[in-house]
Structures are given as structure tokens and as C-alpha cells.
Motif scaffolding. Sequence first.
Motif, PDB file in Angstrom:
ATOM      1  N   CYS A  67     -35.092  13.557   8.871  1.00  0.00           N
ATOM      2  CA  CYS A  67     -35.243  12.339   9.669  1.00  0.00           C
ATOM      3  C   CYS A  67     -36.211  12.547  10.826  1.00  0.00           C
ATOM      4  N   GLY A  68     -36.923  11.496  11.143  1.00  0.00           N
ATOM      5  CA  GLY A  68     -37.818  11.516  12.287  1.00  0.00           C
ATOM      6  C   GLY A  68     -37.024  11.300  13.569  1.00  0.00           C
ATOM      7  N   ALA A  69     -37.769  11.191  14.673  1.00  0.00           N
ATOM      8  CA  ALA A  69     -37.108  11.126  15.979  1.00  0.00           C
ATOM      9  C   ALA A  69     -36.168   9.928  16.086  1.00  0.00           C
ATOM     10  N   GLU A  70     -36.565   8.784  15.557  1.00  0.00           N
ATOM     11  CA  GLU A  70     -35.733   7.601  15.757  1.00  0.00           C
ATOM     12  C   GLU A  70     -34.398   7.713  15.014  1.00  0.00           C
ATOM     13  N   LEU A  71     -34.483   7.992  13.717  1.00  0.00           N
ATOM     14  CA  LEU A  71     -33.239   8.048  12.938  1.00  0.00           C
ATOM     15  C   LEU A  71     -32.357   9.209  13.382  1.00  0.00           C
ATOM     16  N   CYS A  72     -32.981  10.347  13.653  1.00  0.00           N
ATOM     17  CA  CYS A  72     -32.184  11.483  14.120  1.00  0.00           C
ATOM     18  C   CYS A  72     -31.500  11.166  15.451  1.00  0.00           C
ATOM     19  N   GLY A  73     -32.207  10.456  16.301  1.00  0.00           N
ATOM     20  CA  GLY A  73     -31.612  10.069  17.573  1.00  0.00           C
ATOM     21  C   GLY A  73     -30.426   9.142  17.379  1.00  0.00           C
ATOM     22  N   LEU A  74     -30.570   8.200  16.483  1.00  0.00           N
ATOM     23  CA  LEU A  74     -29.447   7.297  16.202  1.00  0.00           C
ATOM     24  C   LEU A  74     -28.255   8.065  15.631  1.00  0.00           C
ATOM     25  N   ALA A  75     -28.558   8.979  14.719  1.00  0.00           N
ATOM     26  CA  ALA A  75     -27.476   9.734  14.071  1.00  0.00           C
ATOM     27  C   ALA A  75     -26.724  10.580  15.097  1.00  0.00           C
ATOM     28  N   ARG A  76     -27.488  11.200  15.993  1.00  0.00           N
ATOM     29  CA  ARG A  76     -26.853  12.048  17.010  1.00  0.00           C
ATOM     30  C   ARG A  76     -25.944  11.215  17.915  1.00  0.00           C
ATOM     31  N   GLU A  77     -26.433  10.044  18.261  1.00  0.00           N
ATOM     32  CA  GLU A  77     -25.630   9.168  19.115  1.00  0.00           C
ATOM     33  C   GLU A  77     -24.380   8.682  18.365  1.00  0.00           C
ATOM     34  N   VAL A  78     -24.528   8.385  17.097  1.00  0.00           N
ATOM     35  CA  VAL A  78     -23.368   7.983  16.294  1.00  0.00           C
ATOM     36  C   VAL A  78     -22.336   9.112  16.261  1.00  0.00           C
ATOM     37  N   GLY A  79     -22.814  10.322  16.042  1.00  0.00           N
ATOM     38  CA  GLY A  79     -21.892  11.463  16.014  1.00  0.00           C
ATOM     39  C   GLY A  79     -21.155  11.627  17.332  1.00  0.00           C
ATOM     40  N   ARG A  80     -21.898  11.469  18.420  1.00  0.00           N
ATOM     41  CA  ARG A  80     -21.302  11.606  19.752  1.00  0.00           C
ATOM     42  C   ARG A  80     -20.192  10.563  19.959  1.00  0.00           C
ATOM     43  N   LEU A  81     -20.487   9.342  19.561  1.00  0.00           N
ATOM     44  CA  LEU A  81     -19.510   8.270  19.771  1.00  0.00           C
ATOM     45  C   LEU A  81     -18.273   8.452  18.894  1.00  0.00           C
ATOM     46  N   ILE A  82     -18.476   8.918  17.691  1.00  0.00           N
ATOM     47  CA  ILE A  82     -17.318   9.170  16.814  1.00  0.00           C
ATOM     48  C   ILE A  82     -16.390  10.184  17.477  1.00  0.00           C
ATOM     49  N   ALA A  83     -16.994  11.251  17.999  1.00  0.00           N
ATOM     50  CA  ALA A  83     -16.181  12.291  18.636  1.00  0.00           C
ATOM     51  C   ALA A  83     -15.492  11.758  19.891  1.00  0.00           C
ATOM     52  N   GLN A  84     -16.228  10.969  20.679  1.00  0.00           N
ATOM     53  CA  GLN A  84     -15.634  10.410  21.902  1.00  0.00           C
ATOM     54  C   GLN A  84     -14.450   9.501  21.605  1.00  0.00           C
ATOM     55  N   ARG A  85     -14.490   8.899  20.435  1.00  0.00           N
ATOM     56  CA  ARG A  85     -13.380   8.026  20.057  1.00  0.00           C
ATOM     57  C   ARG A  85     -12.234   8.803  19.411  1.00  0.00           C
ATOM     58  N   GLY A  86     -12.396  10.123  19.324  1.00  0.00           N
ATOM     59  CA  GLY A  86     -11.293  10.949  18.828  1.00  0.00           C
ATOM     60  C   GLY A  86     -11.214  11.114  17.328  1.00  0.00           C
ATOM     61  N   ALA A  87     -12.247  10.668  16.640  1.00  0.00           N
ATOM     62  CA  ALA A  87     -12.224  10.807  15.181  1.00  0.00           C
ATOM     63  C   ALA A  87     -13.023  12.036  14.762  1.00  0.00           C
ATOM     64  N   ALA A  88     -12.694  12.566  13.606  1.00  0.00           N
ATOM     65  CA  ALA A  88     -13.488  13.646  13.021  1.00  0.00           C
ATOM     66  C   ALA A  88     -14.660  13.022  12.265  1.00  0.00           C
ATOM     67  N   LEU A  89     -15.696  13.833  12.071  1.00  0.00           N
ATOM     68  CA  LEU A  89     -16.874  13.366  11.345  1.00  0.00           C
ATOM     69  C   LEU A  89     -17.000  14.145  10.048  1.00  0.00           C
ATOM     70  N   VAL A  90     -17.209  13.436   8.949  1.00  0.00           N
ATOM     71  CA  VAL A  90     -17.496  14.112   7.686  1.00  0.00           C
ATOM     72  C   VAL A  90     -18.895  13.724   7.234  1.00  0.00           C
ATOM     73  N   CYS A  91     -19.597  14.685   6.665  1.00  0.00           N
ATOM     74  CA  CYS A  91     -20.928  14.404   6.125  1.00  0.00           C
ATOM     75  C   CYS A  91     -21.201  15.397   5.011  1.00  0.00           C
ATOM     76  N   GLY A  92     -22.415  15.322   4.467  1.00  0.00           N
ATOM     77  CA  GLY A  92     -22.775  16.199   3.364  1.00  0.00           C
ATOM     78  C   GLY A  92     -23.152  17.606   3.791  1.00  0.00           C
ATOM     79  N   GLY A  93     -23.171  17.844   5.097  1.00  0.00           N
ATOM     80  CA  GLY A  93     -23.276  19.209   5.604  1.00  0.00           C
ATOM     81  C   GLY A  93     -24.670  19.796   5.674  1.00  0.00           C
ATOM     82  N   LEU A  94     -25.681  19.066   5.214  1.00  0.00           N
ATOM     83  CA  LEU A  94     -27.039  19.629   5.207  1.00  0.00           C
ATOM     84  C   LEU A  94     -27.835  19.118   6.414  1.00  0.00           C
TER      85      LEU A  94
END
Lengths: 151, 151, 151, 151
Positions: free
Chosen positions: D12-39
Motif C-alpha cells: 500500500c502507498g502512503a494514503e491506504l497505509c495511513g488509513l489502515a494504521r489508523e483503523v488498527g489504532r481505533l480497533i485497539a482503542q475500542r478494546g477489540a482484537a485485530l485479525v488479518c492475513g498477517g503479511l
Amino acid sequence: MRIIGVIGTSECGAELCGLAREVGRLIAQRGAALVCGGLGGVMEAAARGAKEAGGLTLGILPGDERREANAYIDLAIPTGMGEGRNFLVVRSAEALIAIGGGHGTLSEIALALKTGKRVIGLKTPWEDVPGVITAQTPEEAVEKALLPEQP
Amino acid sequence: MRIIGVIGTSECGAELCGLAREVGRLIAQRGAALVCGGLGGVMEAAARGAKEAGGLTLGILPGDERREANAYIDLAIPTGMGEGRNFLVVRSAEALIAIGGGHGTLSEIALALKTGKRVIGLKTPWEDVPGVITAQTPEEAVEKALLPEQP
Amino acid sequence: MRIIGVIGTSECGAELCGLAREVGRLIAQRGAALVCGGLGGVMEAAARGAKEAGGLTLGILPGDERREANAYIDLAIPTGMGEGRNFLVVRSAEALIAIGGGHGTLSEIALALKTGKRVIGLKTPWEDVPGVITAQTPEEAVEKALLPEQP
Amino acid sequence: MRIIGVIGTSECGAELCGLAREVGRLIAQRGAALVCGGLGGVMEAAARGAKEAGGLTLGILPGDERREANAYIDLAIPTGMGEGRNFLVVRSAEALIAIGGGHGTLSEIALALKTGKRVIGLKTPWEDVPGVITAQTPEEAVEKALLPEQP
């Protein structure tokens, strides 16, 4: 033995079922085996067509009971994997023909394209997915599916 | 079509390979299809026997390339699941005959017994696993495998 | 994070459940996560022990509903693969400890050994399977499971 | 523990990677675990965001080696199933957020919808697939993913 996959909606009206049956017949006439998800609708119509032309049919089932296969399946593979079995339908086929279809069919189309398999769309709502090759008739679909295999 | 599984070591000497080939032949003569893991050793010898008797053979492969199947497989199912494909060999068969075999074969025997499938052991080191039915000859093994299916 | 698998019978009496709980506790105290099949018996007792020691538990479930996990599972992975999920329990762990156990456990032991994973047997009927390392106590089992990982 | 899946392109380029990172941060802040394909790509950026916010991350890998996981995965599940592992990512999550993505992501979206899971699309080319819920920001995506679970 070459194996062509037929994927599509599990309930089909006269038009889609007729196309699927004709596709199955042509696959068998060309000497290839047919693989599908083993249930009803497009899967059953295609298997029926293949059997009417003396072909061989393989059904990769979501459940763990062979008896859930439709009546035209020679070899039933009960996977017990539910929709998870879709990737096995894809891996079993060298190319796939999609007829109609909902989200399950879309998952198979996407997995096939992801893993470098040819996907022919025949009256499928998913024919705009980049990479899907469209066909207008069963003859064209089967011909395109049976092009020499990619290296 | 009934499907009998043959499982066993992927490298076999003259005795085990001979037994496997005879088992394959008898399965085909009785009109059943043969399923195996599609590779060498017992799997190849059994498939060869089945083809010599005009039977139908199915190979459920660990890799994702059909070409890894042995020369006697009619229908190759590349699963790309590695040893994880063992449970699909088990689910595909109504009963299994184990000939020789290492830990991979043992995993198939155990999964088969766990899921209520009949397992016949013919010169397998695992014949003492509770639930395994022993046979002394290919004839006895195939006969026991083809008893009327459990309800 | 290191992950140790605990496998075993889905219904356990006081002795085996006590051993499993102690094994879970020790795994957590050593800073490793615990993976199991997520259901009852040894799986539940081990997960309970791990949670009592502040550990992290992962349950790889046969069904497709998270709610079937026992109460001590932090992260439930519903596979919908039935007994086919056993190979995922094995692949998730760097080493496995088997406590008691029937045919399902045997299939996991065999898959683990086939794929080069260490298996420690603690009061399991399968400790004579070649390759299983026996342990007499939970301490010994966990210590052997946590030896430096094989290359 | 609730588990939210993040799926998307593996580069991913800067925009999509930035969105993904922010999504991950918010998931964690809300107390949920994150699952992904691991790559890599979206999977890595989302896991990184979750770890930066003190969350827990689960990576369901296509290969059979834990070491292929990106550096932000706490628990790596090597499946050895290749793209076949996509259905396990879907089954592990109660809802999925798709960011960017090619055919592999599309297969996950389709499987999720087929099995009744909510799919939120955030800058994904697949947002026109019927059933996908669109979101304009990471906040909106995570909020929609964490709505009370469907019965």
C-alpha cells in the motif's frame, strides 16, 4: 484428465439452468471432467448435462455427508468445510465457468483470478470483475475454458 | 459411486507395493472408485492396480499443482493444504485401507476412526490402534472395506 | 509470542483435568500463549489454568460459532471445519502437550510428528507412538515443550 | 474478546497505509482484537496501528512458517493453506473492514457477505459489491464494524 469447474447460483430459473446443462454437456463431449460444488441449481444442471453426454462429474460438498450431492454427481467429496470448500472447487479446476451466481460464486471467481485460473462469465452478474472473460453462449464459454492450459 | 480410500507409506518395497497394487485392482473390480493422497509408494501402487483393472482413481494432493500426481490418477485435486489435506482423503472415502505407513498415515487412521469411518489395516504398524480392523490379505481387506455402509 | 498447544480428551476426570490446568498455568507463567481446540475437558482445564496465571488463550474451534468456545478462551477462531481443524491446532503451536485423549488427539499427535513438531505426552494413552516424548509432571511437560525451538 | 478483521492490498502507498494504521489504532482503542492475513501492506499497517495503541493482533498466514508474519503480529497462525486461508480470516472476525485490495480481498469480502458477516469498505475498489457498507473515514469504519453483533 482435464477438469473444468462450473460455478453459479444454487437456484436457477429456466434460462440459467438451460445454459448450465448445455455447458455441462459440452464439457463432457470435449472429454473433460466437470467439477462443481455438488448441490442444486447451476451445479445440478451442469452435472446433469455432463452425465447426459456420458461425462464424469465431481462434487465438492460443503457438508460432511455424501448424500447431500445432487443426483448427477459421480464422485462426491464431502469436505465438512462449509463455504470454505470454495477454494477447493477452484483449485480442482484448470478453468472455471460462472453462470449467474451470488456472493459464494463471487468468492470463487475472486479466488480463481487470484490464483491465476481463467474465469469465463456466462450471464453472471460478476462479469465486470476485472479479469473475467465473458462469453455469450455455452459453446463460446466451453471453448474459452478449454484453451491450452496456461504454463 | 462408492469410494474406498487407500492410505500408506509414500515409499514402499516390493511386498507392500505388491499388496497395494492388488488392493487397488480388487477395489476397481468391485466397481468402486479409489481415493488416495495422489503421490508415490502405496498411493501410486494402489492407483496403478485400480487402473489396470479399469477403475477410476482420485488423488487428493498436498500441493497446488496437478502435475505432482502420480501417473495413475484420473482426477487430481490439488488442495494446497499440505498434510492438512489428510482429512479430505478421509472424508472422501466411506472406508479406508491402511498399508504400511508412518505418522501421516496414522493421522488419517485416527481422523477416520474419530469420524466413524471403518479402517482396515493390512501390514500396517498401526494395527494395534483401537478400532482398526486387521486383514491378512488384499481380498480380506477389500471385502471388509466394502461391507454395507454404516448408517 | 511463543505458542504452546495443549491437546487431549474433551471430557476429563479430576486427575487429567488437574494436570491440564497446571500445564496451562505453567505455560502462562513462562510467558507463552496457549492454543487448544477450544472446547471442554482438557482444552477447558488448560485454558482455565492459563487465564488464572494471566496468560493468553487461543481456541481453534471445529464449528462456525464463537460461542461454542469454553469460558477461558480469549480469542476464538471458528473454523467450520469439524475435525479438519485439528491440523490448524498443530500448525499454530510450536510444540504440543498431549494429556489423555482419544482418536482426535491421536490425529493431532500424528500430524505434529509428521510436520516436525515436538509432542510431549503426559498421561496419554498414545505415549508409545514413536516420536512422542514422555513427561511425568506438568513441570517437566512444559519445560520440554519450551526448549529452544528447532531450526 | 471481540475480533475485527482488516483486509486489503498487500502493498500500500502512503494514503491506504495511513488509513489502515489508523483503523488498527481505533480497533485497539475500542478494546477489540485485530485479525488479518498477517503479511504486508494493509495487513501490516493495521497491525502496527493496533500495537501502537496497545492492542492484540492475530495473523492468519498462508504459509506454514510463523516467521513470515509481519513484525506487529502477536499471535501467528500458519495455516499452510495458501489463499485457502482467506475463509479463516473471515470466520475469525465478527465484521471486516476492507481497505484497497485486489482479487484476494474480493474473495474475503464475498465469503464474509455469503456467511452473513458485515463488511465495511474504506477506499476499496470493491465498494460497489452489493452488501458492502461504505465508510469515508477510519472512525466511521470502526464504528460501523463495532455495532452490536448481529444475532
